[in-house]
Motif scaffolding. Structure first.
Motif, PDB file in Angstrom:
ATOM      1  N   SER A 426      57.362  53.370  62.202  1.00  0.00           N
ATOM      2  CA  SER A 426      58.260  52.626  63.745  1.00  0.00           C
ATOM      3  C   SER A 426      58.207  51.329  64.208  1.00  0.00           C
ATOM      4  O   SER A 426      59.554  50.586  64.753  1.00  0.00           O
ATOM      5  CB  SER A 426      58.087  53.533  64.653  1.00  0.00           C
ATOM      6  OG  SER A 426      57.015  53.035  64.914  1.00  0.00           O
ATOM      7  N   GLY A 427      57.713  50.247  63.296  1.00  0.00           N
ATOM      8  CA  GLY A 427      57.273  48.715  63.861  1.00  0.00           C
ATOM      9  C   GLY A 427      56.896  48.367  65.469  1.00  0.00           C
ATOM     10  O   GLY A 427      57.441  47.928  65.253  1.00  0.00           O
ATOM     11  N   VAL A 428      56.665  49.908  66.151  1.00  0.00           N
ATOM     12  CA  VAL A 428      56.222  49.821  67.803  1.00  0.00           C
ATOM     13  C   VAL A 428      54.931  49.028  67.254  1.00  0.00           C
ATOM     14  O   VAL A 428      54.937  47.432  69.009  1.00  0.00           O
ATOM     15  CB  VAL A 428      55.843  50.949  68.169  1.00  0.00           C
ATOM     16  CG1 VAL A 428      55.218  50.621  69.804  1.00  0.00           C
ATOM     17  CG2 VAL A 428      56.763  52.170  68.091  1.00  0.00           C
ATOM     18  N   VAL A 429      54.221  48.435  66.742  1.00  0.00           N
ATOM     19  CA  VAL A 429      53.513  47.720  66.289  1.00  0.00           C
ATOM     20  C   VAL A 429      52.775  46.725  65.036  1.00  0.00           C
ATOM     21  O   VAL A 429      53.085  47.511  63.745  1.00  0.00           O
ATOM     22  CB  VAL A 429      51.764  48.297  67.490  1.00  0.00           C
ATOM     23  CG1 VAL A 429      51.988  48.656  68.576  1.00  0.00           C
ATOM     24  CG2 VAL A 429      51.472  49.086  65.896  1.00  0.00           C
ATOM     25  N   PRO A 430      52.830  45.958  64.835  1.00  0.00           N
ATOM     26  CA  PRO A 430      52.386  45.453  64.095  1.00  0.00           C
ATOM     27  C   PRO A 430      51.846  46.095  62.526  1.00  0.00           C
ATOM     28  O   PRO A 430      50.582  47.044  63.718  1.00  0.00           O
ATOM     29  CB  PRO A 430      51.627  43.701  64.684  1.00  0.00           C
ATOM     30  CG  PRO A 430      52.160  43.645  65.942  1.00  0.00           C
ATOM     31  CD  PRO A 430      52.175  45.230  66.064  1.00  0.00           C
TER      32      PRO A 430
END
Length: 604
Positions: A426-430
């Motif tokens: 998702s790329g919500v966090v690195p």
């Protein structure tokens, strides 16, 4: 003038480093650290640059993935997946290679190249063992397929994101999430196909010294080695028993049953045969089933048959076995022991004792070199690995992972892995944060102990990757990359756009064997955009070409962390990668040059 000299020096250091890797007479870690020190003394990097790699996010990312992978192993999920994949792949080398490479590509598209390699190495090892193959025949294809799988989605690699941002800056249009798959799928197809068809000829047959022992047949070997078919029983004295107040010697005196030993009360302390029995005491005896049951009936004793267990019952999700040897100067030397006793300190059941390669059938005082086979709950079994009293034959931890099936922690480990994948995709966090959250969750929820987590990390791999990062910085900052790029751009200038694509592919791929993919792409992008303008073609096909070539890190183990991750388990040397890698790189070049213009035309 100074910049040109620095560029030449950086390339000379690179050449010497590669030569030492190929020579294979020095440890690769020493070579990598040595190259960083040489660059420092040549004035090409600062002292902070020498150690900067140790603090890089990719190092923490890979370390965390090792811990997450260990959690999957400890919970039995890896063995379960390996078994399921083994049933699909069978024992055919072609089917095994195809199954592993396809799985690597799919996982790479979800959790990045390095994550896929770290997670799948133990699965691949389990599959190859089932098929009777050496892991060296499939682990390089696994790493290469993971690189190909990264071309299926925007999130498959940081390189894809860099290329997408460059396309937005140059044309105002980026690439869709799955748009990379238009060229990624053909690349993956040729990677799997050539690995299956040519891997057997181009890859070494070499056993790894770093590979974990194969314990799949361990239970059968134990059953053959120890006298576990002997009928041994524990007879427990309970309130109201006629044996209370009578010595254990007198209890069995008129019976054909043989007394092996007596343990007193809940402390399970070994006592003499002449001591009067009390409630909670246990007699350990050997004899025929009918004789033992008759004795128990007469004296009011509760019978527990400990030798009727078969291999499938010796090890399960709750309990396991371990072979231990009494070392010199052990505090156990001289203490009484006998088959069927329960160790008072850890509640482990002694199934068998061997001395001088013969089974001990009576009570003895333990001596240096005696071997005991014990059974009990897994925490007690695994604690023996850290014991100063005994030496463990083999790893209890690895025995559990390979033979015990899914543990009670498997649902937790599966949820953590799915959550980690979801965060990565998702790329919500690195990515490094997602991996660290997964690692912390594995330890925090009890899937792994902290000691297991530390042991799971391949510190040699991390040091090697960190030590090579200054080389990448030195080549980029000194102008070494531009020095290589000039003649290639000059070759393509004013000529066919197909020649431009081919020249850029060669430039990017060559640089990518020795410096990080991200650094390579960042170096080549301005060169590629300038060349596209000179040849009058749209930047999008040129950028997509650079993306594919940036993923083509196929010739050396230092090209990507994924290549390095499989090096130890595969028993590979530096020169083992280029044989299959060169064939695949040529195939990638052909596919990229002729497929990319179909979907991204030269003229917008």
């Amino acid at each position: 003038m100074g910049r040109v000299s620095d560029a030449v020096v950086s390339l000379i250091v690179l050449g010497v480093t590669v030569a030492l890797f190929v020579w294979n007479r020095l440890p690769v870690g020493i070579v990598a650290v040595g190259s960083a020190l040489v660059l420092y003394f040549c004035g090409l990097i600062s002292v902070d640059d020498v150690t900067a790699g140790l603090g890089a996010s990719v190092i923490a990312f890979i370390a965390a993935l090792f811990v997450v992978t260990a959690g999957l192993e400890a919970s039995g999920i890896t063995a379960w997946i390996g078994g399921a994949m083994s049933r699909v792949a069978g024992t055919s080398p072609l089917r095994v290679t195809a199954a592993i490479t396809v799985l690597a590509a799919i996982l790479s598209a979800l959790i990045t190249v390095n994550g896929a390699a770290a997670a799948l190495v133990p699965v691949a090892v389990a599959i190859t063992r089932h098929a009777g193959l050496l892991p060296s025949r499939v682990l390089i294809p696994l790493a290469f397929a993971a690189s190909a799988g990264a071309l299926l989605t925007l999130s498959g690699s940081p390189v894809n994101v860099i290329i997408d941002e460059a396309a937005v800056a140059a044309t105002g249009r980026g690439f869709g999430f799955f748009e990379f798959a238009l060229v990624g799928l053909p690349i993956l197809a040729v990677t799997v196909g050539l690995s299956v068809l040519l891997g057997g000829r181009l890859l070494p047959e070499r056993a790894s010294q770093n590979l974990l022992a194969d314990l799949r047949d361990y239970l059968g070997d134990v059953m053959d080695h120890y006298d576990l078919d002997r009928r041994v029983y524990r007879l427990r004295v309970e309130a109201g028993s006629a044996a209370i107040g009578v010595s254990s010697r007198d209890v069995v005196d008129e019976s054909p049953v043989v007394l092996l030993g007596t343990q007193h009360g809940s402390a399970a302390r070994v006592v003499g045969a002449g001591r009067p029995l009390a409630d909670g005491d246990v007699l350990v005896v050997a004899g025929a089933d009918g004789d033992v049951k008759g004795l128990a009936l007469r004296c009011g004793l509760v019978v527990e048959d400990i030798a009727a267990r078969r291999g499938r019952q010796l090890v399960d999700r709750d309990a396991g076995i371990s072979e231990v040897v009494i070392p010199p100067r052990s505090p156990l030397v001289g203490t009484p022991a006998f088959p069927g006793m329960v160790r008072p300190d850890d509640d482990l059941l002694v199934l068998s004792i061997r001395r001088r390669n013969k089974d001990v059938e009576t009570r003895v005082d333990l001596a240096e070199g005696d071997t005991l086979l014990v059974q009990g709950r897994w925490p007690a079994i695994e604690s023996l690995d850290d014991s100063h009293e005994v030496l463990v034959v083999g790893s209890s931890e690895q025995l559990r992972r390979q033979t015990a099936g899914l543990a009670r922690t498997a649902p937790r480990a599966a949820v953590i892995m799915v959550g980690t994948i979801a965060l990565l995709a998702s790329g919500v966090v690195p990515p490094v944060v997602a991996a660290l959250l997964g690692a912390v969750a594995m330890v925090g929820t009890g899937v792994l102990r902290s000691e297991q987590a530390y042991r799971a990390i391949s510190w040699s791999t991390l040091v090697l990757i960190a030590a090579l990062m200054p080389m990448s910085s030195a080549i980029a900052d000194s102008g070494g990359a531009e020095l290589i790029a000039r003649p290639i751009v000059a070759l393509a200038e004013g000529r066919s756009p197909y020649l431009l694509l081919a020249a850029l592919f060669v430039l990017t791929a060559v640089l990518g064997q020795f410096i990080s993919n991200a650094a390579t792409v960042l170096i080549v992008i301005p060169v590629a955009l300038a060349a596209a303008a000179q040849v009058h073609v749209d930047p999008r096909p040129v950028l997509m070409l650079v993306c594919v070539a940036g993923a083509a890190s196929l010739l050396t183990p230092i090209a990507t962390p994924a290549n390095m991750i499989v090096m130890g388990p595969g028993g590979y040397r530096f020169g083992d990668y280029w044989r299959l890698g060169a064939v695949l790189m040529a195939a990638w070049l052909v596919v990229a040059v002729f497929v990319i213009p179909v979907f991204w035309p030269f003229r917008p």
